[in-house]
Design a protein around this motif. Sequence first.
Motif, PDB file in Angstrom:
ATOM      1  N   UNK A   1       0.830  -1.195   0.000  1.00 41.50           N
ATOM      2  CA  UNK A   1       0.000   0.000   0.000  1.00 41.50           C
ATOM      3  C   UNK A   1       0.871   1.254   0.000  1.00 41.50           C
ATOM      4  N   UNK A   2       1.944   1.207   0.779  1.00 41.00           N
ATOM      5  CA  UNK A   2       2.866   2.335   0.815  1.00 41.00           C
ATOM      6  C   UNK A   2       3.513   2.588  -0.531  1.00 41.00           C
ATOM      7  N   UNK A   3       3.956   1.535  -1.193  1.00 42.97           N
ATOM      8  CA  UNK A   3       4.553   1.686  -2.520  1.00 42.97           C
ATOM      9  C   UNK A   3       3.565   2.305  -3.494  1.00 42.97           C
ATOM     10  N   UNK A   4       2.294   1.998  -3.312  1.00 41.82           N
ATOM     11  CA  UNK A   4       1.262   2.489  -4.217  1.00 41.82           C
ATOM     12  C   UNK A   4       1.015   3.997  -4.072  1.00 41.82           C
ATOM     13  N   UNK A   5       1.550   4.590  -2.994  1.00 43.37           N
ATOM     14  CA  UNK A   5       1.432   6.035  -2.839  1.00 43.37           C
ATOM     15  C   UNK A   5       2.182   6.776  -3.950  1.00 43.37           C
ATOM     16  N   UNK A   6       3.273   6.159  -4.399  1.00 42.29           N
ATOM     17  CA  UNK A   6       4.068   6.738  -5.480  1.00 42.29           C
ATOM     18  C   UNK A   6       4.388   5.624  -6.473  1.00 42.29           C
ATOM     19  N   UNK A   7       3.504   5.347  -7.412  1.00 40.93           N
ATOM     20  CA  UNK A   7       3.730   4.257  -8.365  1.00 40.93           C
ATOM     21  C   UNK A   7       5.094   4.403  -9.054  1.00 40.93           C
ATOM     22  N   UNK A   8       5.790   3.276  -9.150  1.00 40.33           N
ATOM     23  CA  UNK A   8       7.117   3.276  -9.757  1.00 40.33           C
ATOM     24  C   UNK A   8       8.229   3.523  -8.771  1.00 40.33           C
TER      25      UNK A   8
END
Length: 457
Positions: A325-332
Motif C-alpha cells: 500500500x505504501x509503494x502504491x502512494x508513489x507508483x514506480x
Amino acid sequence: MTLPAALAQTLADRFGKRFSTAEAVRAHHGHDESHFPDVLPDAVVWPHTTAEVVEVVQLCAHYQVPLVPFGVGSSLEGHILPVAGGISLDMSEMNQVQAVHAEDMDAVVQPGVTRKALNAALNGTGLFFPIDPGADATLGGMASTRASGTNAVRYGTMRENVLGMEVVLADGRVIRTGGRARKSSAGYDLTRLFVGAEGTLGVITELTVRLHPLPEAVSAAICSFPDLDSAVQTVIQTIQLGVPVARIELLDALTVQAVNRYSKTTLREEPLLLFEFHGSPNGVQEQATTVQELARDNGGQDFEWATRPEDRSRLWQARHDVYFAGLNLRPGSRAISTDVCVPISRLAEAIAGTQADIAASGLTAPIVGHVGDGNYHVLILTDPDNPAQIEACEALGSRIVERALALGGTCTGEHGIGIGKQGYLRAEHGAAVDVMAALKAALDPLNLMNPGKIIGG
C-alpha cells in the motif's frame, strides 16, 4: 564468480532437475523485497533431505564456492542476495511437518515449512504457531532472521519460540542444538546462536518450535487519534499497566490513507491503533474495557470492534498489505524500509523525532509499527533512478537509527542486519562485533556461508 565446471557437472548429475543454471531461475533467487540491486547466484539447488544438504555443503567447501540458503525471498535487508556468487540453496522443498506433539505443545518441522502451512497442519489440535511477520515466510528463514511480527508483544519472537535445531555446518558436520525440554542448563545455548545468524554460520535443516493454545476468545478493535503522540501514549500506558494485549499496531495518517486506497477500506485517515485481545471471554472483555478507557483519556475516538473471524482477517490483511500500500502512494517508486526498536518508555520521543526528520527531509515516508514492544518501521519511498533522492533517503534512515541507539534501542527490531544495517552494528555492540567475527571464523573459516552479511567480509 563463475561456477567451476566440475562442480556444476557433479551437481547436475546428482540432482537432475533440482539443479538449475537457467537465468530466470537465478533471477528469482537473486531478488528479495529490499531496495538493493538484484544479484544472481551462479546456480540453484533444491535439496530434499539433510543428507543432500551435507552433500552440497561439502562440495562447496571442496571447490570453495559460496552457499546462500533461500526460503521465499521476503527479506528486507538483502539477506538472500548472493553478493559473492555461488550456490543458492532453495530449502522450499524440505517442507514436511515431521511431528506434532500436542500434549507437549511443540512441533518438529523442516525449514521450508511456512508459518501458514504449519498452522494448517495444526487444525483440530487446539494449538497454533503465533509468529506472524506478515509474509508467509518459511520457518527456516524466520529463524535465520530472528523474525517476530504483530503477535510478539504477547508471544515473543522466534528467539523464544525455537526450542532446538538441526544444523549443517560449513564443513558438513551435522549438529543438534537444544531439544524438546522447555528448559536446560546443559552447555552453551547454541540454538540462540543460530537464531538470527542469517545463514552465516550453517544451514538449518530442522526446527523444533513451541506451540501455543488457541485462545478461547479473540476480539479486535481499531481506534483513531488526533495525533501520533496521543496514540503512542495509549500504547505506553497499556503496556505499563500490564494489560496482556496480543497485538498493538500503529499506523500513521499517511499509512491509513495508503491502506484505504490499496485495500479498499474506509478507515478514518488519522493516526490509528489496531488491537487484538486473546483469552477467556471475561478476560478479553476486561482487557478491551481497560484499553478503551485509556484510549478515550488520550483523545481516542471511533473505537470499533471486529469479533467475527472474517472481519478480523480482513482487518489484519489490510495491516499486512501496508508495504505494498505504501509503494502504491508513489507508483514506480522503490522503498528503503528501515525498522528500529526502543524501550517502551522512549517510544513517544523516538517517533516524534522521526516525524520531525521526515518533515524536514520532504520525503514520503509512512510510519507503521508493532509498537507494543517498541518496534516501528518507516517506509521511505524513493525514485530508484534518482541517486540524489536515494542518498537523501539513506540519510533519513541513518538519523532514525542513530536516534534509536541514543535512546537505548537497537538498529533493527526484526528486519535483521543483512547488507543494509552493517554500518550500525559496531555502534550498537562495540567490541562484541569482534567476538561475532571470531565465531564466524571458527565455524566458517573459508567464509562460504552467506558471505558479506551481518559482519561483512
